[in-house]
Scaffold this active site. Structure first.
Site, mmCIF file in Angstrom:
data_model
loop_
_atom_site.group_PDB
_atom_site.id
_atom_site.type_symbol
_atom_site.label_atom_id
_atom_site.label_comp_id
_atom_site.label_asym_id
_atom_site.label_seq_id
_atom_site.Cartn_x
_atom_site.Cartn_y
_atom_site.Cartn_z
ATOM 1 N N ASP A 41 -14.280 56.571 2.968
ATOM 2 C CA ASP A 41 -14.798 56.014 1.712
ATOM 3 C C ASP A 41 -15.280 54.595 2.346
ATOM 4 O O ASP A 41 -15.246 53.577 1.361
ATOM 5 C CB ASP A 41 -13.772 55.754 0.672
ATOM 6 C CG ASP A 41 -13.154 57.142 0.321
ATOM 7 O OD1 ASP A 41 -14.190 58.116 0.178
ATOM 8 O OD2 ASP A 41 -11.878 57.336 0.260
ATOM 9 N N HIS A 68 -19.933 61.543 -1.056
ATOM 10 C CA HIS A 68 -20.483 60.235 -0.856
ATOM 11 C C HIS A 68 -21.776 60.265 -2.028
ATOM 12 O O HIS A 68 -22.062 61.140 -2.720
ATOM 13 C CB HIS A 68 -21.525 60.598 0.534
ATOM 14 C CG HIS A 68 -22.122 61.792 0.621
ATOM 15 N ND1 HIS A 68 -21.860 62.499 2.007
ATOM 16 C CD2 HIS A 68 -23.153 62.480 0.131
ATOM 17 C CE1 HIS A 68 -22.534 63.438 1.773
ATOM 18 N NE2 HIS A 68 -23.354 63.620 0.725
HETATM 19 P P1 IMP Z 1 -7.675 67.277 3.223
HETATM 20 O O1 IMP Z 1 -8.914 66.898 4.029
HETATM 21 O O2 IMP Z 1 -8.008 67.450 1.941
HETATM 22 O O3 IMP Z 1 -6.974 68.272 3.725
HETATM 23 O O4 IMP Z 1 -6.766 65.952 2.849
HETATM 24 C C1 IMP Z 1 -6.159 65.309 3.920
HETATM 25 C C2 IMP Z 1 -6.008 63.679 3.883
HETATM 26 O O5 IMP Z 1 -7.265 63.252 4.179
HETATM 27 C C3 IMP Z 1 -5.623 63.385 2.401
HETATM 28 O O6 IMP Z 1 -5.112 62.158 2.570
HETATM 29 C C4 IMP Z 1 -7.067 63.069 1.685
HETATM 30 O O7 IMP Z 1 -7.050 62.043 0.731
HETATM 31 C C5 IMP Z 1 -7.736 62.403 2.984
HETATM 32 N N1 IMP Z 1 -9.335 62.647 3.077
HETATM 33 C C6 IMP Z 1 -9.867 63.814 3.220
HETATM 34 N N2 IMP Z 1 -11.294 63.437 3.001
HETATM 35 C C7 IMP Z 1 -11.386 62.314 2.799
HETATM 36 C C8 IMP Z 1 -12.611 61.310 2.504
HETATM 37 O O8 IMP Z 1 -13.877 61.825 2.678
HETATM 38 N N3 IMP Z 1 -12.270 60.171 2.387
HETATM 39 C C9 IMP Z 1 -10.868 59.644 2.328
HETATM 40 N N4 IMP Z 1 -9.915 60.484 2.217
HETATM 41 C C10 IMP Z 1 -10.155 61.784 2.549
#
Ligand code: IMP
Length: 423
Positions: free
Chosen positions: A13, A41
């Site tokens: 982000d 995005h």
């Molecule tokens: P997952 O990728 O859904 O398995 O989540 C694992 C961790 O990565 C969590 O804390 C999510 O909030 C974080 N996360 C995954 N993708 C993003 C992103 O694009 N931006 C911010 N946090 C992310």
């Protein structure tokens, strides 16, 4: 250019979408090479805001083609919705988009498993996006994954999907999560298959031919380096490698053909989900930054946790990715703060420690060492020349570049495409 990587140097982000969109004006190709629709995005074109999770950010430029290469995991439903939006906007996707047959699929049972594991963790929640990312990548690694390649032969896919779904349904039932209806899901997948088949192409070839012709290629990193599967404070990670190295595995571009790495750094820190955030702020300042910066997840809508800029962590990101230039985003959000802090090191039990020495337990305990800066009052979102910025703001920017030892390419002071200042 020609082959440039754009990566987020924090916890995701950072505002990469805008930067990719901007640099993509000169790009022949924009490539997504890892992650899935956990990424989100925002691209602002004119007065319209677009939110995407899978389609590369540069797609709106007339001559830029979008590639979804093998490292990406695909939820076909999400992809197809994004394709519909773009076609409604008049974009000729057949000319613009290609998808690797090697992409693994996020299937309905992966989302169920993500939810089941999260529920079972109770207070030790990881805070995943529940998009099935971890379970889909773990199927890939355990040879249980199904790829775009598999849906090419539909009859064979029915057998493979049914076999996997039956196993997963048993696990889901054990966790008390609703099993998937195999027949109904296959019907849905059959339609989605038809939608994406015309776009399936050997993306490895597309990328390498373009690189050999010295075409301009942008590799759009997702998430942030601090969420990398190997380099994060595991298990507070995402399922893919977010470092520049995954361009090679996730797209087939040889490592030595990458010409430059641009790192995106937000002027403060944010994180969604669980895990340590050493510079986390609670209370009035955090709330003010969150509201002014619209710091809510693009994918899940969750309020993001907010902290001061953590240069100790960002320095590590620069190091392992050999970042050549950085872009600082959302500087305008800090306007009006009397005092702005930046973390320039960590201390654990009174001793200096570095980011790389800390696991998640240490990172939760460390005390950040801060440097304070006098803030600036004026709104800077309309400023376009570095010399027109308040002096305090220039001091802040110059410090970041000097501390990281990396050239600052430009500073972003608003969501609009032209809200940038060359340093
Ligand atoms: P997952 O990728 O859904 O398995 O989540 C694992 C961790 O990565 C969590 O804390 C999510 O909030 C974080 N996360 C995954 N993708 C993003 C992103 O694009 N931006 C911010 N946090 C992310």
């Amino acid at each position: 250019m020609p082959a440039i990587s754009i990566i987020g140097l924090q916890w995701g982000d950072e505002g990469k979408g805008k930067i990719v969109d901007l640099l993509a004006q000169k790009a022949d190709y924009v490539v997504r090479y890892h992650g899935g629709n956990n990424a989100g995005h925002t691209v602002v074109v004119g007065t319209k805001k677009h939110f995407f999770h899978l389609i590369p950010s540069g797609i709106f430029h007339k001559n830029t083609k979008a590639v979804i290469s093998n490292g990406v995991i695909l939820d076909l439903e999400v992809l197809s919705k994004e394709m519909d939006i773009l076609e409604k906007e008049g974009i000729n996707l057949l000319y613009k988009l290609c998808i690797s047959p090697r992409c693994h699929l996020i299937l309905p049972y992966h989302k169920g498993l993500d939810e089941a594991y999260e529920n079972a963790r109770g207070n030790n929640l990881l805070g995943t996006t529940k998009r099935g990312i971890g379970p889909a990548y773990s199927d890939k690694v355990s040879y249980n994954g199904l790829r775009v390649y598999d849906i090419l032969d539909w009859k064979d896919f029915i057998n493979k999907f049914t076999f996997q779904a039956k196993i997963k349904n048993k696990i889901l039932k054990t966790f008390g999560v609703k099993a998937i209806n195999i027949y109904k899901e296959l019907e849905k997948l059959k339609k989605l298959r038809r939608r994406i088949l015309p776009f399936v192409k050997d993306t490895y070839k597309v990328i390498n031919e373009a690189a050999n012709k010295r075409k301009n290629i942008l590799f759009e990193g997702a998430h942030g380096i601090m969420l990398d599967l190997d380099w994060s404070p595991y298990p507070f990670a995402t399922g893919s490698n977010t470092v520049v190295g995954s361009i090679n595995t996730g797209s087939g571009l040889p490592v030595n053909k990458l010409n430059s790495v641009v790192g995106v750094v937000k002027a403060f820190t944010s994180r969604v989900g669980g895990g340590p955030l050493p510079t986390e702020l609670k209370g009035r300042i955090a709330d003010a930054i969150r509201e002014k910066g619209g710091e809510y997840g693009t994918t899940t809508g969750r309020p993001r946790r907010i902290g001061w800029l953590d240069l100790e962590a960002v320095r590590f990101s620069c190091l392992i990715n050999n970042v050549n230039e950085i872009v600082i985003t959302k500087l305008d959000i800090l306007s009006g703060l009397l005092d702005i802090k930046v973390c320039i090191g960590y201390k654990l039990n009174g001793q200096k420690v570095s980011y790389s020495e800390c696991g998640y337990k240490e990172l939760s305990k460390i005390k950040p060492v801060y440097k304070s800066f006098t803030g600036w009052i004026d709104d800077i979102s309309h400023v376009r020349n570095f010399s027109d910025l308040p002096q305090e703001c220039r001091i802040f920017i110059n410090f970041i570049g000097k501390y990281l030892g990396v050239k600052i390419k430009f500073v972003s002071v608003g969501a609009e495409r032209n809200a940038n200042i060359k340093v």
